[in-house]
Design a protein around this motif. Sequence first.
Motif, PDB file in Angstrom:
ATOM      1  N   SER A 116       0.844  -1.190   0.000  1.00 27.86           N
ATOM      2  CA  SER A 116       0.000   0.000   0.000  1.00 27.86           C
ATOM      3  C   SER A 116       0.879   1.239   0.000  1.00 27.86           C
ATOM      4  O   SER A 116       1.873   1.305   0.728  1.00 27.86           O
ATOM      5  N   GLN A 163       0.699   5.790  -0.851  1.00 29.80           N
ATOM      6  CA  GLN A 163      -0.107   6.969  -1.170  1.00 29.80           C
ATOM      7  C   GLN A 163       0.154   7.412  -2.609  1.00 29.80           C
ATOM      8  O   GLN A 163       1.211   7.138  -3.185  1.00 29.80           O
ATOM      9  N   ALA A 164      -0.806   8.101  -3.162  1.00 31.36           N
ATOM     10  CA  ALA A 164      -0.662   8.636  -4.516  1.00 31.36           C
ATOM     11  C   ALA A 164       0.623   9.455  -4.629  1.00 31.36           C
ATOM     12  O   ALA A 164       0.966  10.229  -3.715  1.00 31.36           O
ATOM     13  N   PRO A 214      -4.281   6.371  -7.781  1.00 31.71           N
ATOM     14  CA  PRO A 214      -5.295   5.442  -7.251  1.00 31.71           C
ATOM     15  C   PRO A 214      -5.791   4.460  -8.305  1.00 31.71           C
ATOM     16  O   PRO A 214      -6.101   3.300  -7.975  1.00 31.71           O
ATOM     17  N   THR A 258      -4.387   0.881  -8.659  1.00 30.80           N
ATOM     18  CA  THR A 258      -4.726  -0.162  -7.696  1.00 30.80           C
ATOM     19  C   THR A 258      -5.242  -1.397  -8.411  1.00 30.80           C
ATOM     20  O   THR A 258      -6.176  -1.324  -9.214  1.00 30.80           O
ATOM     21  N   VAL A 271      -3.158   1.917  -4.035  1.00 30.16           N
ATOM     22  CA  VAL A 271      -2.722   3.312  -4.023  1.00 30.16           C
ATOM     23  C   VAL A 271      -3.864   4.161  -3.479  1.00 30.16           C
ATOM     24  O   VAL A 271      -4.956   4.177  -4.045  1.00 30.16           O
ATOM     25  N   SER A 272      -3.619   4.849  -2.393  1.00 31.31           N
ATOM     26  CA  SER A 272      -4.646   5.670  -1.770  1.00 31.31           C
ATOM     27  C   SER A 272      -4.450   7.140  -2.134  1.00 31.31           C
ATOM     28  O   SER A 272      -3.326   7.601  -2.335  1.00 31.31           O
ATOM     29  N   SER A 273      -5.552   7.852  -2.194  1.00 30.34           N
ATOM     30  CA  SER A 273      -5.491   9.275  -2.573  1.00 30.34           C
ATOM     31  C   SER A 273      -5.269  10.160  -1.370  1.00 30.34           C
ATOM     32  O   SER A 273      -5.332   9.728  -0.226  1.00 30.34           O
TER      33      SER A 273
END
Length: 126
Positions: free
Chosen positions: A11, A13-14, A87, A90, A124-126
């Motif tokens: 995981s 972050q963007a 994101p 993902t 991938v988190s925003s």
Amino acid sequence: QVQLVESGGGSVQAGGSLRLSCAASELTFSIYCMGWFRQAPGKEREGVAVIDSDGVTSYADSVKGRFTISKDNAKNTLYLQMNSLKPEDTAVYYCAAEAEGRVGSLPLSPYEYNYWGQGTQVTVSS
């Protein structure tokens, strides 16, 4: 029996980076076409990047300029360096292989490949 084992997912972050690896066994790595594919929930598996026995690469338009595929023939290992992750990147990422002469005119098509790894999740988190 050909075995492909992916690692390096996780995981992030963007805007972040990840490096995927694929260790191959029981195949003559240098004469195979190798590739990375991905599948997001509810979507079809799609080609991300491939590299042939001569080191010639092809990329999906969505990852050009951000992802780099490479291989180490001596270590029988395939890599995917992923930068500037979004994101929409993902997915579960899969390593695939096929004998060079058996890959047709669409090397980014998953239907061209018979050997697959088990996949590694990239989130991938925003």
